[in-house]
Scaffold this motif. Sequence first.
Motif, PDB file in Angstrom:
ATOM      1  N   VAL A   1      -4.621  10.396   4.089  1.00  0.00           N
ATOM      2  CA  VAL A   1      -3.210  10.671   3.839  1.00  0.00           C
ATOM      3  C   VAL A   1      -2.870  12.113   4.190  1.00  0.00           C
TER       4      VAL A   1
ATOM      5  N   THR B   1       0.840  -1.202   0.000  1.00  0.00           N
ATOM      6  CA  THR B   1       0.000   0.000   0.000  1.00  0.00           C
ATOM      7  C   THR B   1       0.868   1.243   0.000  1.00  0.00           C
TER       8      THR B   1
ATOM      9  N   THR C   1      -8.072   7.803   0.324  1.00  0.00           N
ATOM     10  CA  THR C   1      -7.142   7.220   1.291  1.00  0.00           C
ATOM     11  C   THR C   1      -6.794   8.287   2.311  1.00  0.00           C
TER      12      THR C   1
ATOM     13  N   ARG D   1      -3.484   6.877   9.588  1.00  0.00           N
ATOM     14  CA  ARG D   1      -3.344   7.727   8.398  1.00  0.00           C
ATOM     15  C   ARG D   1      -1.984   7.468   7.767  1.00  0.00           C
ATOM     16  N   TRP D   2      -1.948   7.601   6.467  1.00  0.00           N
ATOM     17  CA  TRP D   2      -0.681   7.474   5.745  1.00  0.00           C
ATOM     18  C   TRP D   2       0.000   8.828   5.701  1.00  0.00           C
TER      19      TRP D   2
ATOM     20  N   LEU E   1       0.925   4.067  -2.908  1.00  0.00           N
ATOM     21  CA  LEU E   1       0.662   5.475  -2.626  1.00  0.00           C
ATOM     22  C   LEU E   1       1.838   6.348  -3.050  1.00  0.00           C
TER      23      LEU E   1
ATOM     24  N   VAL F   1      -4.508  10.154  -4.701  1.00  0.00           N
ATOM     25  CA  VAL F   1      -4.810   9.080  -3.740  1.00  0.00           C
ATOM     26  C   VAL F   1      -6.143   9.330  -3.044  1.00  0.00           C
TER      27      VAL F   1
ATOM     28  N   ARG G   1       2.719   4.425   7.343  1.00  0.00           N
ATOM     29  CA  ARG G   1       1.448   4.501   8.053  1.00  0.00           C
ATOM     30  C   ARG G   1       1.697   4.823   9.516  1.00  0.00           C
TER      31      ARG G   1
ATOM     32  N   GLU H   1      -2.825  14.629  -3.259  1.00  0.00           N
ATOM     33  CA  GLU H   1      -4.091  14.307  -2.582  1.00  0.00           C
ATOM     34  C   GLU H   1      -5.142  13.844  -3.583  1.00  0.00           C
TER      35      GLU H   1
END
Length: 135
Positions: free
Chosen positions: A125, A29, A123, A90-91, A33, A120, A84, A117
């Motif tokens: 992030v 993942t 997600t 949150r990533w 990302l 992704v 992460r 942003e």
Amino acid sequence: MHGEHGGEGGQGGRPGAAGPVPRETPRETGERLARAVAEAAVRVPGVAFLRPRLSDLIRGAAAVDRLRGKPAGDRAPAGVRARRDPDTARWQVEVQLTVRHGHRAVDVAREVRAAGERAVAGTPVEIAVTVAGIA
């Protein structure tokens, strides 16, 4: 006659059913990302290039890929790191880049963050952009 659940495809009685989709590991993942943010970042006007991390330069991408048994396209790009946060789930994506001469670093950084942003979307992030130089 196949009966009520005996259609073609074998699993679950649905034609063409392929079974459960394997879940990504956290590393996969993060790499996905990082690649998405990197691809978005290099398209932003004013970005000269993504700045590799010291570890990318010391070890060399080819050596790392051989050790991992992966093709080069499967690893996170140099200059972008995703991890992460175990407390918030949150990533956190860090982007290091060099800005082209004649572009305002703050404007380029903001646009890279916004482009990342969008790349992704969906997600959770946080994207931090560091301008490491001007070329």
